[in-house]
Scaffold this motif. Structure first.
Motif, PDB file in Angstrom:
ATOM      1  N   ASN A 238       0.740  -1.009   0.081  1.00  0.00           N
ATOM      2  CA  ASN A 238       0.057  -0.057   0.062  1.00  0.00           C
ATOM      3  C   ASN A 238       0.765   1.294   0.100  1.00  0.00           C
ATOM      4  OD1 ASN A 238      -2.589   1.260   0.087  1.00  0.00           O
ATOM      5  ND2 ASN A 238      -2.563   1.385   2.136  1.00  0.00           N
ATOM      6  N   SER A 239       2.087   1.235  -0.706  1.00  0.00           N
ATOM      7  CA  SER A 239       2.995   2.364  -0.764  1.00  0.00           C
ATOM      8  C   SER A 239       3.096   2.961  -1.941  1.00  0.00           C
ATOM      9  CB  SER A 239       4.349   1.737  -0.409  1.00  0.00           C
ATOM     10  OG  SER A 239       4.810   0.703  -1.402  1.00  0.00           O
ATOM     11  N   HIS A 240       2.133   2.773  -2.978  1.00  0.00           N
ATOM     12  CA  HIS A 240       2.258   3.319  -4.150  1.00  0.00           C
ATOM     13  C   HIS A 240       1.238   4.310  -4.314  1.00  0.00           C
ATOM     14  CE1 HIS A 240       5.260   0.515  -5.412  1.00  0.00           C
ATOM     15  NE2 HIS A 240       4.359  -0.623  -4.965  1.00  0.00           N
ATOM     16  N   ASP A 241       1.342   5.515  -5.223  1.00  0.00           N
ATOM     17  CA  ASP A 241       0.419   6.417  -5.373  1.00  0.00           C
ATOM     18  C   ASP A 241      -0.715   6.089  -6.532  1.00  0.00           C
ATOM     19  OD1 ASP A 241       1.200   8.366  -3.712  1.00  0.00           O
ATOM     20  OD2 ASP A 241       2.710   9.298  -4.998  1.00  0.00           O
ATOM     21  N   ASP A 242       0.074   5.062  -7.391  1.00  0.00           N
ATOM     22  CA  ASP A 242      -1.090   4.720  -8.543  1.00  0.00           C
ATOM     23  C   ASP A 242      -1.685   3.261  -7.931  1.00  0.00           C
ATOM     24  OD1 ASP A 242      -1.750   3.447 -10.945  1.00  0.00           O
ATOM     25  OD2 ASP A 242       0.022   4.059 -11.907  1.00  0.00           O
ATOM     26  N   LYS A 243      -3.086   3.473  -7.853  1.00  0.00           N
ATOM     27  CA  LYS A 243      -3.583   2.266  -7.417  1.00  0.00           C
ATOM     28  C   LYS A 243      -3.500   1.051  -8.440  1.00  0.00           C
ATOM     29  CE  LYS A 243      -8.107   0.916  -5.537  1.00  0.00           C
ATOM     30  NZ  LYS A 243      -8.292  -0.351  -6.220  1.00  0.00           N
ATOM     31  N   ASP A 244      -3.479   1.177  -9.524  1.00  0.00           N
ATOM     32  CA  ASP A 244      -3.315  -0.053 -10.644  1.00  0.00           C
ATOM     33  C   ASP A 244      -2.114  -0.672 -10.257  1.00  0.00           C
ATOM     34  OD1 ASP A 244      -5.582   0.734 -11.823  1.00  0.00           O
ATOM     35  OD2 ASP A 244      -4.848   1.992 -13.310  1.00  0.00           O
ATOM     36  N   THR A 245      -0.833   0.050  -9.977  1.00  0.00           N
ATOM     37  CA  THR A 245       0.419  -0.459  -9.630  1.00  0.00           C
ATOM     38  C   THR A 245       0.303  -1.302  -8.302  1.00  0.00           C
ATOM     39  OG1 THR A 245       1.556   1.269 -10.701  1.00  0.00           O
ATOM     40  CG2 THR A 245       2.762  -0.034  -8.922  1.00  0.00           C
ATOM     41  N   GLU A 246      -0.571  -0.875  -7.478  1.00  0.00           N
ATOM     42  CA  GLU A 246      -0.498  -1.516  -6.236  1.00  0.00           C
ATOM     43  C   GLU A 246      -1.594  -2.733  -6.346  1.00  0.00           C
ATOM     44  OE1 GLU A 246      -3.759   0.112  -2.809  1.00  0.00           O
ATOM     45  OE2 GLU A 246      -2.253   1.337  -3.117  1.00  0.00           O
ATOM     46  N   ASP A 247      -2.706  -2.799  -6.867  1.00  0.00           N
ATOM     47  CA  ASP A 247      -3.454  -3.787  -7.268  1.00  0.00           C
ATOM     48  C   ASP A 247      -2.567  -5.050  -7.982  1.00  0.00           C
ATOM     49  OD1 ASP A 247      -5.372  -2.408  -5.913  1.00  0.00           O
ATOM     50  OD2 ASP A 247      -6.574  -2.051  -7.542  1.00  0.00           O
ATOM     51  N   GLY A 248      -1.932  -4.482  -9.213  1.00  0.00           N
ATOM     52  CA  GLY A 248      -1.196  -5.309  -9.924  1.00  0.00           C
ATOM     53  C   GLY A 248      -0.078  -5.818  -8.823  1.00  0.00           C
ATOM     54  N   GLU A 249       0.615  -5.369  -8.305  1.00  0.00           N
ATOM     55  CA  GLU A 249       1.898  -5.909  -7.413  1.00  0.00           C
ATOM     56  C   GLU A 249       1.291  -7.231  -6.637  1.00  0.00           C
ATOM     57  OE1 GLU A 249       5.149  -4.615  -4.577  1.00  0.00           O
ATOM     58  OE2 GLU A 249       3.799  -2.729  -5.790  1.00  0.00           O
ATOM     59  N   ILE A 250       0.092  -6.831  -5.728  1.00  0.00           N
ATOM     60  CA  ILE A 250      -0.225  -7.955  -4.666  1.00  0.00           C
ATOM     61  C   ILE A 250      -0.786  -8.984  -5.618  1.00  0.00           C
ATOM     62  CG2 ILE A 250      -2.419  -6.640  -4.654  1.00  0.00           C
ATOM     63  CD1 ILE A 250      -0.969  -8.864  -1.903  1.00  0.00           C
ATOM     64  N   THR A 251      -1.474  -8.745  -6.866  1.00  0.00           N
ATOM     65  CA  THR A 251      -1.900 -10.003  -7.761  1.00  0.00           C
ATOM     66  C   THR A 251      -0.799 -10.779  -8.343  1.00  0.00           C
ATOM     67  OG1 THR A 251      -3.978  -8.543  -8.301  1.00  0.00           O
ATOM     68  CG2 THR A 251      -3.110 -10.511  -9.792  1.00  0.00           C
ATOM     69  N   ARG A 252       0.412 -10.097  -8.566  1.00  0.00           N
ATOM     70  CA  ARG A 252       1.548 -10.678  -8.954  1.00  0.00           C
ATOM     71  C   ARG A 252       2.077 -11.661  -8.049  1.00  0.00           C
ATOM     72  NH1 ARG A 252       1.948  -6.073 -12.028  1.00  0.00           N
ATOM     73  NH2 ARG A 252       3.402  -5.151 -10.663  1.00  0.00           N
ATOM     74  N   TYR A 253       2.158 -11.086  -6.986  1.00  0.00           N
ATOM     75  CA  TYR A 253       2.861 -11.708  -5.904  1.00  0.00           C
ATOM     76  C   TYR A 253       1.964 -13.070  -5.500  1.00  0.00           C
ATOM     77  CZ  TYR A 253       4.217 -12.912  -0.819  1.00  0.00           C
ATOM     78  OH  TYR A 253       4.793 -13.317  -0.042  1.00  0.00           O
ATOM     79  N   MET A 254       0.661 -13.096  -5.368  1.00  0.00           N
ATOM     80  CA  MET A 254      -0.007 -14.205  -4.920  1.00  0.00           C
ATOM     81  C   MET A 254       0.101 -15.195  -6.271  1.00  0.00           C
ATOM     82  SD  MET A 254      -1.455 -13.537  -2.020  1.00  0.00           S
ATOM     83  CE  MET A 254      -2.576 -14.381  -1.791  1.00  0.00           C
ATOM     84  N   ASP A 255      -0.044 -14.617  -7.368  1.00  0.00           N
ATOM     85  CA  ASP A 255       0.288 -15.718  -8.338  1.00  0.00           C
ATOM     86  C   ASP A 255       1.375 -16.266  -8.442  1.00  0.00           C
ATOM     87  OD1 ASP A 255      -2.487 -15.074  -9.458  1.00  0.00           O
ATOM     88  OD2 ASP A 255      -1.804 -13.562 -10.982  1.00  0.00           O
ATOM     89  N   TYR A 256       2.442 -15.465  -8.312  1.00  0.00           N
ATOM     90  CA  TYR A 256       3.791 -15.958  -8.284  1.00  0.00           C
ATOM     91  C   TYR A 256       3.932 -17.305  -7.489  1.00  0.00           C
ATOM     92  CZ  TYR A 256       8.830 -16.464  -7.650  1.00  0.00           C
ATOM     93  OH  TYR A 256      10.128 -16.912  -7.141  1.00  0.00           O
ATOM     94  N   ASN A 257       3.865 -16.811  -5.970  1.00  0.00           N
ATOM     95  CA  ASN A 257       3.848 -18.002  -5.103  1.00  0.00           C
ATOM     96  C   ASN A 257       2.879 -19.235  -5.215  1.00  0.00           C
ATOM     97  OD1 ASN A 257       5.494 -16.955  -2.607  1.00  0.00           O
ATOM     98  ND2 ASN A 257       4.631 -15.191  -3.500  1.00  0.00           N
ATOM     99  N   ALA A 258       1.686 -18.903  -5.845  1.00  0.00           N
ATOM    100  CA  ALA A 258       0.949 -20.080  -6.163  1.00  0.00           C
ATOM    101  C   ALA A 258       1.444 -20.958  -7.213  1.00  0.00           C
ATOM    102  CB  ALA A 258      -0.521 -19.752  -6.458  1.00  0.00           C
ATOM    103  N   GLU A 259       2.141 -20.317  -8.058  1.00  0.00           N
ATOM    104  CA  GLU A 259       2.715 -21.172  -9.222  1.00  0.00           C
ATOM    105  C   GLU A 259       3.925 -21.799  -8.845  1.00  0.00           C
ATOM    106  OE1 GLU A 259       1.993 -21.497 -12.209  1.00  0.00           O
ATOM    107  OE2 GLU A 259       0.401 -20.011 -12.870  1.00  0.00           O
ATOM    108  N   LYS A 260       4.641 -21.256  -8.062  1.00  0.00           N
ATOM    109  CA  LYS A 260       6.000 -21.681  -7.347  1.00  0.00           C
ATOM    110  C   LYS A 260       5.543 -23.036  -6.440  1.00  0.00           C
ATOM    111  CE  LYS A 260       9.746 -20.476  -4.351  1.00  0.00           C
ATOM    112  NZ  LYS A 260      10.321 -19.272  -3.677  1.00  0.00           N
ATOM    113  N   PHE A 261       4.521 -22.787  -5.478  1.00  0.00           N
ATOM    114  CA  PHE A 261       4.105 -23.955  -4.685  1.00  0.00           C
ATOM    115  C   PHE A 261       3.616 -25.444  -5.365  1.00  0.00           C
ATOM    116  CE2 PHE A 261       1.080 -25.949  -1.685  1.00  0.00           C
ATOM    117  CZ  PHE A 261       2.050 -26.355  -0.869  1.00  0.00           C
ATOM    118  N   VAL A 262       2.954 -25.255  -6.575  1.00  0.00           N
ATOM    119  CA  VAL A 262       2.294 -26.299  -7.088  1.00  0.00           C
ATOM    120  C   VAL A 262       3.271 -26.898  -7.830  1.00  0.00           C
ATOM    121  CG1 VAL A 262      -0.016 -25.185  -7.138  1.00  0.00           C
ATOM    122  CG2 VAL A 262       1.422 -24.880  -9.125  1.00  0.00           C
TER     123      VAL A 262
END
Length: 372
Positions: A238-262
């Protein structure tokens, strides 16, 4: 000899039990293999052994060693001169029954069919995991464990050890766990289990690849969300002025960790282990909580993370009060961290301090960390 079994190329050992293991839910498992790793050496009277229990999604590789230099899941905690000092102790970590990291589980070959068990793997319990471990500890010639240290699901095994094998445990540290499965935890796991089973690619457990299972990725995302708390998620993303950057960052983080785990974990193993967690209750075979906990002879420390949303402070407090009611020599640590449930993995300096004091060769009454 410090180890029994056959050594793998990665430095781990495979212990094979030549007798069938009766299962608490009925039936039995025959030809059980347990993969385990060790650090340090047993002393002459085999009184310096520490059993470390791993959590749901990892295995026996706690820390790097000469045999396997890859960093482990608790690398800063176990080793020469560290909190769990392998110059002083013989440290053991056993990959749990039902896992996919070498011990017998759904990915293993069913001797009756010569094919992987997959979803036909029998229902196991946390108690079954403990009972299989007891065979290995006996094979190592260890009569009494100096200490058992368990975090999260690992602490479930640790507590059962203390109750069911009271003569074989001197002291136990239980972090971020509980003494039974609470409804909120069962509900959380039920959603994850349903996500896996409702995926058409799961194919009743006969799927071609974990990486094809979008439901498994979704299950991992839900699990990952509960390992931290909202304050830490917000601080981190939650440290970005750009909400799209913020939303994309958490989504990419979740996607990356899920892909890595499976890529490294098996969906049927995930189902088997989480189902075992659902039926967990150390008091279920006793007339009361007090009867169950009164069996414990070990000294016990309960560590509660105040901002844990997975195993909440309420669960730790109820565990501690049950221990007190049964006159168990016990202490309570209230740990405050922005990292929530994962604090025991992240804040190794602070947890290392708890463990060093816990392991000191003192009269336990001299333990300095406060009680509740």
């Amino acid at each position: 000899m410090s180890n029994v079994g056959v050594q793998n190329n990665d430095g781990s050992w495979i212990y094979s039990s030549d007798t069938c293991l009766p299962l608490e839910k009925g039936g039995e498992l025959c030809g059980i293999d347990l993969v385990y790793e060790t650090w340090g050496s047993l002393n002459a009277d085999k009184s310096n052994a520490i059993l470390v229990h791993h959590a749901l999604s990892v295995g026996a590789h706690v820390a790097e060693s000469e045999r396997n230099p890859e960093k482990g899941w608790w690398n800063d905690m176990v080793g020469p001169g560290k909190a769990i000092d392998s110059d002083k102790y013989f440290v053991i970590c056993i990959n749990n029954l039902g896992s996919c990291f070498g011990s017998t589980g759904p990915t293993s070959i069913n001797p009756e069919t010569s094919k992987p068990y997959n979803a036909t793997f029998p229902e196991i319990t946390i108690g079954d995991m403990v009972n299989s471990q007891k065979r290995l500890i006996d094979a190592l010639g260890i009569k009494t464990l100096y200490a058992i240290v368990g975090n999260s699901m690992g602490a479930m095994l640790s507590l059962i050890w203390a109750i069911e094998y009271p003569e074989n445990v001197d002291r136990v540290m239980l972090s971020c766990s509980s003494y039974k499965a609470y409804p909120a935890n069962i509900a959380n796991r039920n959603i994850q289990q349903s996500a896996i089973r409702l995926d058409p690619a799961w194919n009743q457990g006969d799927y071609e690849s974990n990486e094809q299972l979008e439901g498994f990725k979704l299950a991992r995302k839900l699990g990952l969300y509960t390992y931290r708390n909202s304050a830490e998620w917000n601080r981190r993303f939650n440290s970005h002025d750009d909400k799209d950057t913020e939303d994309g960052e958490i989504t990419r983080y979740m996607d990356y960790n899920a892909e890595k785990f499976v890529k490294i974990f098996d969906a049927n193993s995930y189902l088997a282990i989480t189902t075992a967690m659902d039926s967990y209750d150390v008091t279920q075979n006793y007339t009361s909580n007090k009867e169950a906990f009164s069996k414990i002879k070990a000294n016990v420390v309960v560590v509660s993370e105040q901002y844990d949303i997975l195993f909440t402070p309420q669960q730790q407090e109820e565990l501690f009060m049950a221990l007190q009611e049964a006159d168990v020599n016990c202490h309570f640590i209230s740990h405050h961290s922005q990292f929530g449930h994962d604090a025991f993995l992240v804040e190794t300096n602070r947890f290392g301090g708890y463990i060093r004091e816990f392991l000191q060769d003192l009269h336990f009454e001299e333990f300095k960390i406060h009680s509740l």
